[in-house]
Enzyme design. Structure first.
Site, mmCIF file in Angstrom:
data_model
loop_
_atom_site.group_PDB
_atom_site.id
_atom_site.type_symbol
_atom_site.label_atom_id
_atom_site.label_comp_id
_atom_site.label_asym_id
_atom_site.label_seq_id
_atom_site.Cartn_x
_atom_site.Cartn_y
_atom_site.Cartn_z
ATOM 1 N N LYS A 27 88.756 28.036 36.838
ATOM 2 C CA LYS A 27 88.600 26.579 36.822
ATOM 3 C C LYS A 27 88.689 25.922 38.193
ATOM 4 C CE LYS A 27 90.809 25.832 32.356
ATOM 5 N NZ LYS A 27 92.100 25.386 31.852
ATOM 6 N N GLY A 71 97.358 36.153 41.867
ATOM 7 C CA GLY A 71 97.503 37.216 40.892
ATOM 8 C C GLY A 71 96.273 38.083 40.692
ATOM 9 N N ARG A 73 107.462 44.614 41.907
ATOM 10 C CA ARG A 73 108.415 43.571 42.340
ATOM 11 C C ARG A 73 109.784 44.158 42.653
ATOM 12 N NH1 ARG A 73 106.481 39.007 38.020
ATOM 13 N NH2 ARG A 73 104.928 38.072 39.383
ATOM 14 N N GLY A 119 101.482 31.692 42.037
ATOM 15 C CA GLY A 119 101.614 30.229 42.070
ATOM 16 C C GLY A 119 102.270 29.745 43.348
HETATM 17 P P1 AMP Z 1 92.408 32.195 37.824
HETATM 18 O O1 AMP Z 1 93.640 32.590 37.085
HETATM 19 O O2 AMP Z 1 92.104 30.739 37.783
HETATM 20 O O3 AMP Z 1 92.335 32.771 39.223
HETATM 21 O O4 AMP Z 1 91.219 32.817 37.020
HETATM 22 C C1 AMP Z 1 91.082 34.179 36.832
HETATM 23 C C2 AMP Z 1 90.267 34.396 35.607
HETATM 24 O O5 AMP Z 1 89.005 33.787 35.761
HETATM 25 C C3 AMP Z 1 90.019 35.859 35.333
HETATM 26 O O6 AMP Z 1 90.681 36.234 34.169
HETATM 27 C C4 AMP Z 1 88.504 35.929 35.182
HETATM 28 O O7 AMP Z 1 88.109 36.720 34.083
HETATM 29 C C5 AMP Z 1 88.104 34.491 34.961
HETATM 30 N N1 AMP Z 1 86.716 34.278 35.380
HETATM 31 C C6 AMP Z 1 86.174 34.551 36.569
HETATM 32 N N2 AMP Z 1 84.859 34.311 36.572
HETATM 33 C C7 AMP Z 1 84.524 33.864 35.334
HETATM 34 C C8 AMP Z 1 83.302 33.455 34.717
HETATM 35 N N3 AMP Z 1 82.163 33.467 35.388
HETATM 36 N N4 AMP Z 1 83.361 33.061 33.419
HETATM 37 C C9 AMP Z 1 84.539 33.060 32.762
HETATM 38 N N5 AMP Z 1 85.719 33.427 33.295
HETATM 39 C C10 AMP Z 1 85.717 33.826 34.569
#
Ligand code: AMP
Length: 400
Positions: free
Chosen positions: A202, A358, A31, A381
């Site tokens: 999620k 990220g 950054r 974000g």
């Molecule tokens: P996000 O911050 O919503 O983009 O989510 C990223 C996180 O999702 C990472 O830390 C991944 O380890 C987690 N992730 C991705 N695939 C899976 C999965 N199949 N089960 C659990 N966590 C997951």
């Protein structure tokens, strides 16, 4: 940034919110480096720099006695490195507002640099307080915002401060400008087909993005943890895979909307399942709709990789936000690594690729591919909200 700064005091909102370890060492200075073109330009053009940034969330992590943890969240921690990067001394004001900051800013001459203490030491920052913002503005002639990572926040230093400057005395820095230009290129004039790759934990975090993508993408790839909510919603057995049980209807609704719009939704057909949430767990390849009890999907499988890579290979525009699995575990990073490589290959073949989040940025970097994609966003974000179609307050404050 086509405004004159010669002989002027230029207040620049940078994003120096860098990770710092327990030994007080900066572990990733990306950054800071990304701000250098703007900072060096202003210095070369005969301006004096007044830099402001936040570092962490100090008011959320007060010490036991209720005071701010200055040792942990002080921008003093970055002075030495900043001074090395700018190849000149950096003065430091122990508060971003007040007499000391005013006096030090007043004494600055062209070519000099003053760093102000963490803006988030003051409640007025995150509250977007007008009086606090006016005080920040009062020590400078020009305001430049180069902190895309916080452009989605209507904070004093990112947004409200701009009200004190007229159009000839405020602008985006080069980093902010390139983030905005690249995101707008994708949103307003994309080459087709446009393939959006989404992943992460999620569905609920990516809901607005998915809804928006249904309207303007040709193909949406859904991988990562959020895919299991879609399998479950369609009646699949998902073992103990991550799932948002209250979002099953929503997943079906998204699938229906995509169908109505003619947008292709690609979900993994197979997965790598584990009997434990750990890198060393036992593994097996399973059909997405048939994951055995006691097992959880932690990565996409080989057939899915093939299908996803084919779609990515045909794209003229690619947006990537979110990993395909738990890529932090090397044994479950194959899907994410393959997508990273496919995006780089497609870029080489002429596609425009924007990596906007990220974890996808981390995956691209881990694979050493950051120079082989078109644009790597610095704002997780902020980029997500931009792609969702929201008007970011930090951008509006400059553009009007
Ligand atoms: P996000 O911050 O919503 O983009 O989510 C990223 C996180 O999702 C990472 O830390 C991944 O380890 C987690 N992730 C991705 N695939 C899976 C999965 N199949 N089960 C659990 N966590 C997951």
């Amino acid at each position: 940034m086509d405004i004159s700064v010669l002989g002027l005091k230029v207040l620049v909102r940078v994003d120096f919110n860098v990770p710092i370890d327990k030994q007080k060492r900066i572990t990733d200075d990306t950054r800071m480096k990304k701000a250098l073109p703007t900072l060096n330009y202003i210095l070369d053009q005969g301006g004096a720099l007044i830099l402001m940034s936040h570092l962490g969330r100090p008011l959320k992590k007060l010490k036991a006695d209720g005071t701010v943890n200055v040792e942990k969240f002080s921008l003093r921690l970055i002075i030495k490195h900043l001074s090395n990067l700018l190849e000149r001394p950096v003065k430091f004001a122990t508060s971003c507002v007040g007499e000391e900051a005013k006096r030090m800013a007043g004494a600055l001459v062209p070519g000099e640099v003053l760093l102000l203490e963490n803006t988030r030491f003051h409640e007025g920052e995150e509250a977007g307080d007008e009086a606090f913002a006016r005080e920040l503005a009062s020590i400078a002639d020009v305001y430049i915002n180069d902190a895309f990572g916080t452009a989605h926040r209507a904070h004093a230093s990112t947004t409200v401060v701009a009200k004190s400057f007229d159009d000839d005395h405020k602008a985006f820095g080069f980093l902010m400008e390139s983030e905005v230009t690249n995101a707008e290129k994708v949103l307003n004039d994309p080459g087709r087909p446009l393939v959006a790759i989404t992943g992460g934990a999620k569905v609920s975090d990516k809901l607005l993005l998915l809804e928006r993508l249904i309207d303007f993408a040709d193909t949406i790839i859904i991988g990562g943890g959020m895919a299991y909510t879609f399998f479950k919603a369609q009646g699949g057995q998902i073992g103990k895979s991550i799932c948002e049980h209250d979002k099953l209807d929503l997943a079906l609704d998204l699938m229906k909307k995509a169908k109505e719009k003619g947008t292709t939704l690609l979900l993994p057909v197979d997965n790598i399942a584990a009997d434990d949430f750990s890198n060393d767990a036992n593994r097996q390849t399973v059909d997405s709709m048939n994951i055995p009890d006691g097992w959880e999907g932690l990565d996409i499988g080989p057939k899915s990789i093939e299908t996803f890579n084919k779609a990515i290979g045909e794209a003229k525009t690619i947006i990537w936000n979110g990993p395909m699995g738990v890529f932090e575990f090397e044994n479950f990073a194959t899907g994410t690594n393959s997508v990273a490589q496919a995006v780089a290959d497609a870029t080489k073949a002429g596609a425009f690729s924007l990596i906007g989040g990220g974890d996808s940025v981390a995956a691209i970097k881990k694979n050493g591919l950051d120079d082989e994609v078109s644009f790597v966003s610095t704002g997780g974000g902020a980029m997500l909200e931009f792609l969702e179609g929201k008007e970011l307050p930090g951008i509006k404050a400059i553009r009007g």
